[in-house]
Design a protein around this motif. Structure first.
Motif, PDB file in Angstrom:
ATOM      1  N   VAL A 183       0.836  -1.270  -0.125  1.00 36.78           N
ATOM      2  CA  VAL A 183       0.168   0.082   0.052  1.00 36.78           C
ATOM      3  C   VAL A 183       0.865   1.289  -0.090  1.00 36.78           C
ATOM      4  O   VAL A 183       0.576   2.230  -0.653  1.00 36.78           O
ATOM      5  CB  VAL A 183      -0.858  -0.033   1.446  1.00 36.78           C
ATOM      6  N   MET A 184       1.973   1.157   0.757  1.00 37.29           N
ATOM      7  CA  MET A 184       2.828   2.390   0.879  1.00 37.29           C
ATOM      8  C   MET A 184       3.367   2.731  -0.478  1.00 37.29           C
ATOM      9  O   MET A 184       3.568   4.016  -0.791  1.00 37.29           O
ATOM     10  CB  MET A 184       3.787   2.278   1.957  1.00 37.29           C
ATOM     11  N   PHE A 187       0.544   4.156  -2.712  1.00 40.18           N
ATOM     12  CA  PHE A 187       0.477   5.681  -2.429  1.00 40.18           C
ATOM     13  C   PHE A 187       1.523   6.332  -2.673  1.00 40.18           C
ATOM     14  O   PHE A 187       1.526   7.499  -3.271  1.00 40.18           O
ATOM     15  CB  PHE A 187       0.466   5.664  -0.802  1.00 40.18           C
ATOM     16  N   LEU A 191       0.635   9.774  -5.136  1.00 42.47           N
ATOM     17  CA  LEU A 191       0.590  11.070  -4.459  1.00 42.47           C
ATOM     18  C   LEU A 191       1.473  11.877  -5.013  1.00 42.47           C
ATOM     19  O   LEU A 191       1.079  13.343  -5.294  1.00 42.47           O
ATOM     20  CB  LEU A 191       0.758  10.915  -3.103  1.00 42.47           C
TER      21      LEU A 191
ATOM     22  N   LEU B  71      -8.218  13.173  -2.425  1.00 41.17           N
ATOM     23  CA  LEU B  71      -7.027  13.121  -1.856  1.00 41.17           C
ATOM     24  C   LEU B  71      -7.081  12.605  -0.368  1.00 41.17           C
ATOM     25  O   LEU B  71      -6.553  11.648   0.007  1.00 41.17           O
ATOM     26  CB  LEU B  71      -6.397  14.407  -1.760  1.00 41.17           C
ATOM     27  N   LEU B  74      -7.625   8.911  -0.656  1.00 41.32           N
ATOM     28  CA  LEU B  74      -6.572   8.145  -0.823  1.00 41.32           C
ATOM     29  C   LEU B  74      -5.674   8.161   0.408  1.00 41.32           C
ATOM     30  O   LEU B  74      -5.179   6.740   0.773  1.00 41.32           O
ATOM     31  CB  LEU B  74      -5.904   8.778  -2.067  1.00 41.32           C
ATOM     32  N   ALA B  75      -5.650   9.208   0.884  1.00 39.80           N
ATOM     33  CA  ALA B  75      -4.701   9.247   2.362  1.00 39.80           C
ATOM     34  C   ALA B  75      -5.233   8.180   3.395  1.00 39.80           C
ATOM     35  O   ALA B  75      -4.679   7.581   3.823  1.00 39.80           O
ATOM     36  CB  ALA B  75      -4.480  10.464   2.799  1.00 39.80           C
ATOM     37  N   ALA B  78      -4.738   4.556   2.438  1.00 39.73           N
ATOM     38  CA  ALA B  78      -3.504   4.158   2.653  1.00 39.73           C
ATOM     39  C   ALA B  78      -3.051   3.793   4.231  1.00 39.73           C
ATOM     40  O   ALA B  78      -2.548   3.085   4.745  1.00 39.73           O
ATOM     41  CB  ALA B  78      -2.523   4.994   2.016  1.00 39.73           C
ATOM     42  N   GLN B  81      -4.775   1.103   5.895  1.00 42.42           N
ATOM     43  CA  GLN B  81      -4.121  -0.311   5.505  1.00 42.42           C
ATOM     44  C   GLN B  81      -2.913  -0.267   6.693  1.00 42.42           C
ATOM     45  O   GLN B  81      -2.591  -1.549   7.109  1.00 42.42           O
ATOM     46  CB  GLN B  81      -3.846  -0.169   4.191  1.00 42.42           C
TER      47      GLN B  81
END
Lengths: 309, 94
Positions: A183-184, A187, A191, B71, B74-75, B78, B81
């Motif tokens: 996931v990281m 992301f 981003l 956004l 999304l943040a 993440a 998780q």
């Protein structure tokens, strides 16, 4: 209606402030501190100071919160993270409350400031930019901003001095161990493009709207940090030349602009009127790059390679 | 008319935020709390953004509100998780 919102906001800010100071546990206090920063940012918006609100949310709540969390993590790793319990310190609490009361009395005793003041309003057409905050920060009182940018650099150097001698050549920060499929990492791929656009736009629009180098630079630092934590690029070493250049670009360009002002307009940091806007934009861009790199390296911390067993 | 829509949607968003906060306080462990929080983020923020969008004057402002919601989604996704994985690791189940 506005009064109800303002009173509720003040009550929330005071309540969260008490929770920061009086709660049990350092971690809890740090989390409440981040919430406090965000509420104060909302307070700044209610007062009409959008630039300050952006800076408070980005640097005061976001970046300082992350720095405090990293410090807490470091203390836990060193085995010094246990919370000290003891009786409340009444002398400190009373003197803090007395100071707050004095400040409140001073606020109500002083006359309300006019915004913007008549002298600033008269000088704005010569500033080169439309946003009065940017005009004051980068043109009329550029000296303070120059010193701020050098102070950030000094803070970073102070942080680097915490490095063990044996680790001086290691990459900065802890070893990042994000799963490349996880996931990281995902992301960290999604981003940065959006974040780069937002950060660059914040710097660019600071000339005429709320924004500016500090706010945009902090967003760019956050983007860099997410990319580093996702394992997409390796943090630099302390001696890396290119990164040194990025760190000093902001203060250096600022100093050069000041010297150019001394030669062309008769005073250090006095920007000549005809070239004011391009010079301000050049300073802002260099400052944003420096601030982004400095803040990102501040959060990454000193080199802490894992001990080889 | 626009004001009425703003009030309705913002109230719906506030309801989801309150539900998420109650879940955060009352649920027994990390995973159910994450579940409650992410619902508050998705639906609550979405409804608030939708309500505020009725007060916007240009399409650029509506697009910005949509970008903020995307956004935040999304943040939050993440981070949820990552928090769940850290909690699993601490429990020794991972």
């Amino acid at each position: 209606m506005n009064l109800a919102i303002d009173l509720a906001l003040c009550a929330l800010i005071l309540g969260i402030a008490v929770a920061v100071v009086a709660g049990r546990g350092v971690f809890r206090a740090i989390v409440f501190f981040i919430v406090y920063g965000l509420l104060v940012a909302v307070g700044w918006v209610r007062l009409g100071a959008v630039d300050v609100a952006l800076a408070e949310a980005a640097i005061g709540a976001g970046l300082t919160g992350v720095l405090l969390l990293a410090a807490h993590g470091r203390l836990m790793r060193a085995g010094a993270g246990s919370d000290i319990s003891g009786p409340p310190i009444w002398a400190a609490a009373l003197s803090g409350a007395a100071l707050a009361g004095l400040l409140a009395w001073a606020w109500f005793a002083l006359p309300l400031p006019e915004r913007p003041g008549p002298e600033l309003a008269a000088a704005m057409p010569r500033a080169g930019v439309g946003n009065p905050v940017t005009a004051v920060l980068l043109n009329f009182r550029a000296w303070d901003t120059l010193l701020e940018s050098i102070i950030l650099l000094a803070a970073l150097i102070g942080l680097w001095m915490l490095t063990h001698d044996a680790h001086w050549r290691a990459p900065l920060g802890l070893r990042q161990h994000a799963n490349p499929e996880g996931v990281m990492a995902g992301f960290g791929r999604v981003l940065p493009p959006v974040g780069l656009l937002v950060g660059i736009w914040l710097v660019w629009t600071g000339a005429d709207n709320p924004g500016g180098a500090f706010q945009g630079g902090t967003v760019l630092a956050a983007v860099g940090l997410v990319a580093a934590m996702a394992g997409l690029f390796r943090p630099p070493r302390i001696g890396a030349r290119g990164w040194h250049l990025a760190l000093v670009a902001g203060p250096a360009v600022f100093l050069l602009a000041g010297l150019a002002g001394a030669l062309l307009a008769g005073g250090f940091l006095t920007l000549p009127e005809a070239a004011a806007k391009p010079m301000i934009l050049g300073i802002e861009i260099a400052l944003a790059v420096s601030i982004a790199v400095t803040l990102a390296l501040l959060v990454l911390g000193p080199p802490e390679p894992e001990k080889t067993p | 008319m626009a004001d009425f829509a703003t009030i309705v949607f913002t109230a719906a968003g506030l309801f989801f935020f309150v539900a998420g906060t109650v879940g955060l306080i009352r649920f027994p462990d990390v995973f159910s709390r994450l579940h409650a929080l992410t619902k508050a983020d998705n639906l609550g923020l979405g409804f608030v953004a939708l309500g505020v969008a009725f007060q916007a004057e240009t399409w650029v402002q509506i697009a910005r509100l949509a970008l903020i919601w995307a956004l935040a989604l999304l943040a939050a996704g993440a981070v949820a998780q990552l928090v769940a994985r850290a909690a699993l690791g601490r429990r020794g189940l991972s």
